[in-house]
Design an enzyme around this catalytic site. Structure first.
Site, PDB file in Angstrom:
ATOM      1  N   GLN A 192      -4.330  -4.469  15.319  1.00 16.06           N
ATOM      2  CA  GLN A 192      -4.408  -4.383  16.774  1.00 16.06           C
ATOM      3  C   GLN A 192      -4.536  -5.763  17.423  1.00 16.06           C
ATOM      4  OE1 GLN A 192      -3.880  -1.524  18.166  1.00 16.06           O
ATOM      5  NE2 GLN A 192      -4.143  -0.193  16.382  1.00 16.06           N
ATOM      6  N   CYS A 250      -8.621   7.711  12.719  1.00 13.16           N
ATOM      7  CA  CYS A 250      -8.874   7.093  11.404  1.00 13.16           C
ATOM      8  C   CYS A 250     -10.111   6.200  11.453  1.00 13.16           C
ATOM      9  CB  CYS A 250      -7.660   6.297  10.925  1.00 13.16           C
ATOM     10  SG  CYS A 250      -6.193   7.290  10.651  1.00 13.16           S
ATOM     11  N   ASP A 298      -8.368  -7.636   9.624  1.00 16.66           N
ATOM     12  CA  ASP A 298      -7.414  -6.569   9.909  1.00 16.66           C
ATOM     13  C   ASP A 298      -6.835  -6.850  11.294  1.00 16.66           C
ATOM     14  OD1 ASP A 298      -6.096  -4.288  10.739  1.00 16.66           O
ATOM     15  OD2 ASP A 298      -7.724  -2.909  10.270  1.00 16.66           O
ATOM     16  N   LYS A 351       3.542  -1.811  15.154  1.00 11.78           N
ATOM     17  CA  LYS A 351       2.693  -1.875  16.341  1.00 11.78           C
ATOM     18  C   LYS A 351       3.090  -3.032  17.252  1.00 11.78           C
ATOM     19  CE  LYS A 351      -1.229   0.123  13.834  1.00 11.78           C
ATOM     20  NZ  LYS A 351      -1.293   1.445  14.445  1.00 11.78           N
ATOM     21  N   HIS A 375     -11.113   0.718  10.953  1.00  7.54           N
ATOM     22  CA  HIS A 375     -10.140   1.757  10.588  1.00  7.54           C
ATOM     23  C   HIS A 375     -10.374   2.133   9.134  1.00  7.54           C
ATOM     24  CE1 HIS A 375      -6.150   3.449   9.652  1.00  7.54           C
ATOM     25  NE2 HIS A 375      -5.933   3.563  10.943  1.00  7.54           N
TER      26      HIS A 375
END
Length: 406
Positions: A201, A361, A198, A224, A121
């Protein structure tokens, strides 16, 4: 896992869009919020609204207890060793930027390497571009396999003794690739590098154990994973956070302020300048309670089945391109031949189906895929196989419409 009962806890799903029952397939962008989270935030504003840490009155004490209680819930959720390692931020982007500014710019120099992947991302690319420019470090990319995965052989070959920092997504927001972050962390540490993951997700969809992964930093967002927007987490190993300087200065994060110098509070508060995101943190705590009640293993199993079902059904459509590996997280990114993804998303919206369209993104990844944009359907614990059937029907109608037009 009773998905029907779970859906009843999400009031937003009980509506029609453009005359059709809403089918929400955009949870990778933001998840919907269940009643326990909505009620927790509402209760804070109705009964406990006060600033935290500063007052000794009853409301201030109740608000502080709930805020710090949420931090302990996060600690247990990711298995951090201490609440001192749990920093509340505005989200994944802020968490990554905190490391890029405070850690990277103080520890990198010319000749050092930062290793990332083309599937990241933008929030896990741009901060490292800027850190490299500021320090003279070199940005290096792990190559991708044809299916959008990485190989550990390439990891071994790309990470060198000059590598000082590795930053990698736990799960790709476009391909659904689940990266072998534990193995990458081991290789990074063997070369003396630190690793940031990261987890935007990852944390919402699978059990995360930062001690088992042995990552140095892990970043994720509340919105999220059923929590409010504007709240996120930076996990960092204590030894790193202790040595890092704050990136925001002002109230709350200070110990003593003199005319010409100041000292900082201990962890985690030295990184939380100003009035914190109190309601958001409380909502995140409620979201964690909710997800734990459902069971992260149950969620992961349900989503694995949805992803497999979606691939099977979408592949029955002629003229569809699907991107990413066979084994994936709960999302499918695709394009219909000769139909722009924005047109696809608009046509699906007319049927009450919410999907994402654009570059997500991830423009470097779009270039690697040789496309300008894609459509993405992403699933969560409240989605069903019936939702995917509606998606397939909507895509067939879209193909038929644009076939007639052109």
């Amino acid at each position: 896992m009773d998905v029907k009962a779970i859906r009843q806890l999400f009031p937003i799903l009980n509506q029609e869009v453009n005359g059709h029952p809403l089918v929400y397939l955009d949870s990778s962008a933001t998840s919907q919020k269940p009643l326990p989270v909505i009620e927790a935030v509402d209760a804070y504003y109705r009964h406990d609204n006060s600033n935290v840490h500063r007052g000794v009155h009853t409301l201030g004490t109740r608000a502080t207890d709930k805020y710090e209680g949420a931090r302990e819930k996060v600690r247990r959720f990711i298995n951090a060793s201490s609440t001192a390692e749990v920093i509340f931020t505005r989200g994944t982007t802020t968490s990554i930027n905190t490391v890029a500014y405070s850690y990277a710019r103080s520890n990198l120099k010319a000749g050092d390497e930062i290793v990332i992947t083309p599937m990241e991302h933008h929030s896990n690319i741009i901060p490292w571009q800027q850190a490299a420019k500021a320090t003279g470090a070199q940005l290096k990319y792990l190559p991708l396999q044809e299916d959008g995965t990485i190989s550990l052989k390439d990891v071994h070959e790309t990470i060198t003794e000059n590598t000082k920092l590795v930053a990698i997504a736990h799960v790709s927001n476009v391909l659904g690739t689940v990266n072998p972050v534990k193995e990458v962390a081991k290789i990074a540490h063997e070369h003396g590098a630190v690793i940031l993951i990261d987890g935007a997700q990852g944390a919402p969809h699978m059990k995360v154990d930062v001690q088992d992964i042995d990552c140095d930093f892990y970043a994720f967002s509340g919105h999220k994973m059923c929590a409010p927007t504007g709240i996120g987490v930076l996990y960092g190993k204590r030894q790193h956070l202790e040595s890092m300087e704050p990136v925001e200065f002002g109230g709350e994060m200070i110990d003593f302020v003199n005319l010409y110098d100041s000292t900082w509070k201990e962890l985690p508060w030295k990184f939380e300048g100003g009035t914190p995101i109190i309601a958001g943190a409380i909502g995140l705590g409620a979201a964690i309670d909710f997800l734990n009640d459902v069971g992260m293993e149950n969620i992961a199993d349900h989503e694995h089945k949805l992803a497999a079902y979606a691939l099977e059904k979408l592949r029955t459509i002629d003229g569809i391109s699907i991107y990413g590996p066979e084994e994936r997280a709960a999302l499918v990114t695709f394009n219909l031949d000769d139909v722009h993804p924005h047109d696809t998303a608009t046509a699906l919206d007319a049927e009450g189906i919410a999907v994402r369209a654009g570059h997500h993104c991830a423009q470097p990844l779009m270039k690697w895929l040789n496309v300008t944009a894609t459509a993405r359907a992403s699933f969560y614990l409240y989605n069903t196989e019936e939702d995917i059937d509606v998606l397939v029907d909507g895509l067939l109608k879209t193909k038929e419409y644009f076939g007639d037009v052109f």
